[in-house]
Write an enzyme that holds these catalytic residues in place. Structure first.
Site, PDB file in Angstrom:
ATOM      1  N   GLY A 123      42.881  35.394  53.197  1.00  0.00           N
ATOM      2  CA  GLY A 123      43.451  36.704  53.485  1.00  0.00           C
ATOM      3  C   GLY A 123      42.362  37.758  53.521  1.00  0.00           C
ATOM      4  O   GLY A 123      42.143  38.415  54.519  1.00  0.00           O
ATOM      5  N   VAL A 147      37.905  38.568  39.515  1.00  0.00           N
ATOM      6  CA  VAL A 147      36.646  38.023  40.034  1.00  0.00           C
ATOM      7  C   VAL A 147      36.625  37.895  41.557  1.00  0.00           C
ATOM      8  O   VAL A 147      35.620  37.487  42.125  1.00  0.00           O
ATOM      9  CB  VAL A 147      36.337  36.631  39.423  1.00  0.00           C
ATOM     10  CG1 VAL A 147      36.045  36.756  37.940  1.00  0.00           C
ATOM     11  CG2 VAL A 147      37.478  35.653  39.667  1.00  0.00           C
ATOM     12  N   GLY A 148      37.707  38.253  42.221  1.00  0.00           N
ATOM     13  CA  GLY A 148      37.806  37.973  43.652  1.00  0.00           C
ATOM     14  C   GLY A 148      36.808  38.708  44.515  1.00  0.00           C
ATOM     15  O   GLY A 148      36.344  38.182  45.517  1.00  0.00           O
ATOM     16  N   GLU A 149      36.483  39.914  44.153  1.00  0.00           N
ATOM     17  CA  GLU A 149      35.637  40.737  45.016  1.00  0.00           C
ATOM     18  C   GLU A 149      34.272  41.031  44.416  1.00  0.00           C
ATOM     19  O   GLU A 149      33.379  41.560  45.079  1.00  0.00           O
ATOM     20  CB  GLU A 149      36.381  42.038  45.352  1.00  0.00           C
ATOM     21  CG  GLU A 149      37.558  41.750  46.249  1.00  0.00           C
ATOM     22  CD  GLU A 149      38.632  42.818  46.226  1.00  0.00           C
ATOM     23  OE1 GLU A 149      38.705  43.573  47.196  1.00  0.00           O
ATOM     24  OE2 GLU A 149      39.409  42.875  45.256  1.00  0.00           O
TER      25      GLU A 149
END
Lengths: 748, 162
Positions: free
Chosen positions: A247, A713-715
């Protein structure tokens, strides 16, 4: 996995959180059983193909709809002339996540690839051929693309509703007091999400109910946006999104294909499948807008920042207003008594940009970390030493204490692992065995740790197992696994005893999978739903004279492994199933919400941090740049699943590599059309671009972000990395390239 | 006009009457045989998500016309291991977290199966990275993919239970 990842198993939370469990949706994904939106094929479906505009600005004078309709298999051609009415004006933004859409409202063209028509057919092949046969006649106007040709305007907001300018302290006084002032201008290009799964939708109407299979990062939240176009209540929209093939922000915002497919399905009375081609993902589905950033850093004789100003010009479309909030990175990263950040806009004939992995932070930190590197060198300081001298003990923007901040530990761990201390100060000093120029650079990673709103439901069943429900989105970050681990934790059950239902709008709202806040938000809701169940169960048991827990009073009741017991009196225990059975209950349902404690939100600054160290090797003859080593050390609160978190951090760092050296959309200056709207021309990292890469984590105890102590932690990984690589290129070659991505020819 | 072909897909012969010669092998597998494990990422041979084995060699199914495959033996992700079992590559992908969103994964695994069959993997992880570079992974699971392929290439084990 490196041995020295800090242990994140946490006793208070029991045994589930902290386990490096393999993905619970893994078997489905490795066997091909996982069903993504485009894999759905309801009986009687029609295929839809969008015919997109071949130029960026102008109007469609004529479409040969007769030729398209004459093609065998083509059933309908929808153009502005016959497009059925929509209940909402596509040029109105009703909600925060509504972008203005091109839905065949008229014949104007506002960007290349904007829909001109929708062709429906019995087969995919016929629909594609029908779209080609439309052979549009276009009256083209010159495209305004690039900072030179764009129309400058004052921004009202940046990002999603954020103020365009913020100032702390007296910046001019700060510059006046500086021993040196470093001025840097850096450009970043348009970048495209390029999730591997093209945007897709299968839409079908059941009376006044709209049933949609489509990848979506905000499953329940987006229902009103769909509903508004068709004049139906939001609860009539059923979105199924069990798997998202990536996404990165692009599937949080509605795109024209989604509404046009729903419209076509209503018009034809048949299910409609619309899958964008790869080329069509460069225009109507959002992207990271280009930026031109100007930074000034004032530094005193002791190597401390006296003033920092960061201005970003952010490109957006001619008709809508999402601006990459790039300059805000300067607000929270380094200690400085006077900071000024501001944004302005530049209107181009392009599709409207939107959030793309670390929107603002990625572009802003790339520029800030390069500027910090230049300032450090000007001050004669090692880049890490310079950053430590400017370490922010409190948030520079607000003066608030951090909820937790183990950045110092990240610097130390990463530097040790990388071997940073032997780095020569001057560039061009190192060569590898093959004679390539070696350079080392570093950058600081920073990303906010937000929480949104989420709800969850947990139901304990008679056999002592449970079902937990929330409409979370798993786009690869691992929601199916990490959220189930948290839910099991809340219920005091083993993971295998918990059935996790997710990815469907009929379930409680899990909020948006974005902003690196999904695990924290949906996880908190799941955890509290589990605690609600345990509280009810405890009340049943302690009030029942037949229970070993009867009359426990104020003594702590512990829930673990499917049993309630009294702490310190382990013989006084009873299984969940036994408690339910004696109470005559076949199920017990609890509910929970996830949201930040407003008192903590007011009092604390909440960010994830990290440090990235990069080594590049540059061929002195060919000037080819290779990233030979990347070491990241990150602190993001409690890590629920170290295996999955590491993958997220590595993925982010690889995005940083793409940002630094590869990713760039190029426009034809005349037509405004993209020149490289495919994966051959728009380069993203491939396996061979990676050499050694590692992501270490430093544990943080954080009592303030949420009861779980979870940040995100995704970005985080993309921030810091792009700057670290650019700084390493300078260290190898002595060349400061101030336009991303860095190409070999920039070093000539 | 129809065009008759015979394909053996995952061991099962299919006699197909193609009514449209434009149909790619990828679309045939997905839309006419219901084998949706093979993914379409670009339809231009640029991403590798549609990789299948054709007569034992890896191929981007989006670049092949179905009509040209008459007589071919095709293996897709659904047929890599017997029902209820995992191929060593699949087990290694799970163990090494060699995927995130999962969309490129069937193509990665089939490409790896082809790479190992080509005997080009060796023990050199650099060669595996190179040999797997026709398969894009936007999530960036590359380190896990390279490690999983190396582990599976060296594994003597048969299938494991799913």
């Amino acid at each position: 996995m490196p041995d020295d990842i800090a242990p994140t198993r946490h006793q208070r939370l029991g045994s589930n959180a902290g386990d490096p469990h393999s993905r619970l949706d893994g078997i489905a994904k490795i066997t091909g059983a996982a069903r993504y939106a485009a894999d759905n094929a309801p009986a009687g479906l029609l295929w839809a193909v969008i015919a997109g505009a071949p130029v960026a600005r102008g109007r469609v004078a004529r479409l040969d709809t007769a030729a398209a309709l004459a093609h065998p298999g083509v059933t309908h051609v929808i153009t502005p002339e016959n497009r059925p009415a929509l209940h909402k004006d596509p040029d109105l933004r009703a909600a925060l996540f509504d972008w203005k859409l091109d839905l065949l409202q008229d014949d104007r063209i506002r960007y290349a690839g904007a829909p001109m028509a929708l062709v429906l057919a019995e087969t995919a092949e016929a629909a594609a051929e029908g779209a080609r046969l439309l052979a549009p006649e276009i009256e083209a106007d010159p495209a305004r693309i690039g900072f030179g040709d764009g129309l400058a305007f004052a921004a009202e907001t940046v990002g999603i509703g954020a103020p365009p300018a913020t100032a702390v302290g007296d910046v001019e006084a700060g510059f006046a007091a500086a021993a040196q002032v470093t001025e840097v201008e850096i450009e970043t290009p348009p970048q495209y999400h390029n999730a591997m799964e093209p945007h897709a939708i299968v839409a079908q109407w059941q009376g006044e109910r709209l049933v949609i299979d489509t990848p979506n990062q905000a499953i329940v939240m987006s229902r009103p946006s769909f509903a508004a176009y068709f004049g139906i209540p939001p609860e009539n929209v059923h979105i199924r999104s069990p798997y998202l093939g990536g996404g990165f922000g692009s599937k949080a915002i509605l795109n024209p294909a989604q509404i046009l497919a729903c419209l076509a399905a209503r018009e034809t009375g048949r299910p409609v499948k619309l899958v964008l081609s790869r080329a069509q993902m460069y225009g109507p589905t959002g992207h990271r807008g280009a930026t031109r950033q100007s930074l000034r850093l004032g530094v005193d004789a002791a190597g401390r920042l006296t003033a920092l100003s960061h201005h970003a010009v952010s490109a957006t479309s001619s008709f809508d207003d999402f601006l990459e909030p790039a300059a805000n990175a300067a607000l929270n990263t380094y200690a400085c008594p006077a900071i000024s950040v501001s944004h302005s806009g530049s209107r181009w004939d392009i599709g409207t940009p939107g959030p793309m992995r670390a929107p603002g932070e990625a572009t802003g930190s790339a520029a800030l970390e390069c500027a910090m590197d230049e300032a450090a060198h000007a001050a004669g300081l090692d880049p890490l030493d310079f950053r430590l001298r400017n370490y922010a003990e409190t948030d520079p923007a607000t003066g608030r204490a951090y909820s937790s901040k183990a950045l110092r530990e990240c610097y130390a761990l990463g530097a040790e692992r990388f071997g940073w201390k032997t780095r020569p100060m001057q560039p061009g000093q190192m060569r590898d065995a093959r004679g390539r120029l070696l350079g080392w650079g570093m950058g600081t990673s920073l990303f906010p740790a937000p929480m949104f709103q989420a709800e969850a439901r947990a139901t304990l069943r008679a056999d002592g197992s449970a079902v937990v429900e929330t409409a979370a989105s798993d786009m690869g970050q691992g929601a199916w696994t990490a959220l189930a681990q948290i839910a099991a934790e809340g219920l005091g059950l083993d993971l295998a005893q918990v059935e996790f239902r997710s990815g469907d709008s009929e379930l409680p709202d899990a909020g948006v999978a974005g902003g690196s806040g999904h695990t924290a938000t949906a996880g908190s809701a799941l955890y509290s739903a589990g605690r609600d169940v345990i509280a009810q169960l405890t009340a049943l048991a302690t009030a029942d004279p037949a229970s070993p827990l009867h009359g426990a009073g104020n003594r702590a009741v512990v829930a673990a492994d499917g049993w309630l017991r009294i702490e310190g009196e382990d013989h006084r225990r009873e299984s969940y199933a036994a408690i339910l059975a004696r109470a005559g209950r076949d199920a017990l349902t609890g509910r929970g919400k996830g949201a930040r404690d407003p008192a903590h939100a007011e009092a604390r600054a909440m960010f994830s941090h990290g440090a990235v160290f990069a080594e590049v090797a540059v061929d002195p003859a060919l000037l080819q740049i290779r990233v030979t080593r990347l070491t990241g050390a990150f602190a993001a609160g409690r890590i629920i699943n170290p295996k999955l978190a590491e993958s997220q951090l590595l993925g982010g760092m690889i995005w940083g590599l793409g940002f630094a050296l590869q990713e760039e959309a190029l426009h034809d200056r005349r037509s405004g059309r993209l020149l490289n709207a495919d994966l051959a021309g728009y380069h993203v990292p491939v396996n061979a671009d990676l050499a050694e890469i590692e992501a270490l984590t430093v544990h943080e105890e954080d009592r303030f972000v949420n009861p779980l102590g979870v940040k995100g932690v995704g970005e985080l990984g993309i921030t810091g990395t792009a700057g670290a690589i650019a700084n390493a290129v300078w260290h190898a070659t002595g060349r400061r390239v101030r336009r991303f991505p860095i190409h070999p020819e920039d070093l000539a | 006009m129809t065009f008759s072909i015979t394909l053996t897909v995952n061991g099962t012969p299919h006699h197909l009457a193609l009514d449209d010669l434009r149909v790619t092998l990828l679309d045939l597998l997905r839309d006419r045989l219901g084998l949706t494990g093979t993914k379409k990422g670009c339809d231009r041979g640029q991403c590798g998500a549609c990789t299948v084995l054709v007569n034992g060699r890896r191929l981007n199914a989006c670049l092949a016309l179905a009509a040209q495959q008459d007589g071919a033996e095709i293996t897709t992700i659904e047929g890599l291991a017997p029902e209820g079992r995992l191929h060593p590559l699949q087990a290694a992908f799970l163990e090494h977290d060699a995927f995130q969103c999962g969309y490129c994964t069937p193509g990665q695994i089939m490409s790896a199966a082809g790479l190992i069959a080509e005997g080009a993997d060796g023990a050199d992880i650099e060669r595996i990275r190179e040999g797997m570079s026709g398969n894009l992974c936007r999530c960036g699971a590359y380190r896990g993919i390279a490690r999983a392929v190396a582990a599976a290439a060296q594994s003597e084990n048969g299938e494991t239970e799913a």
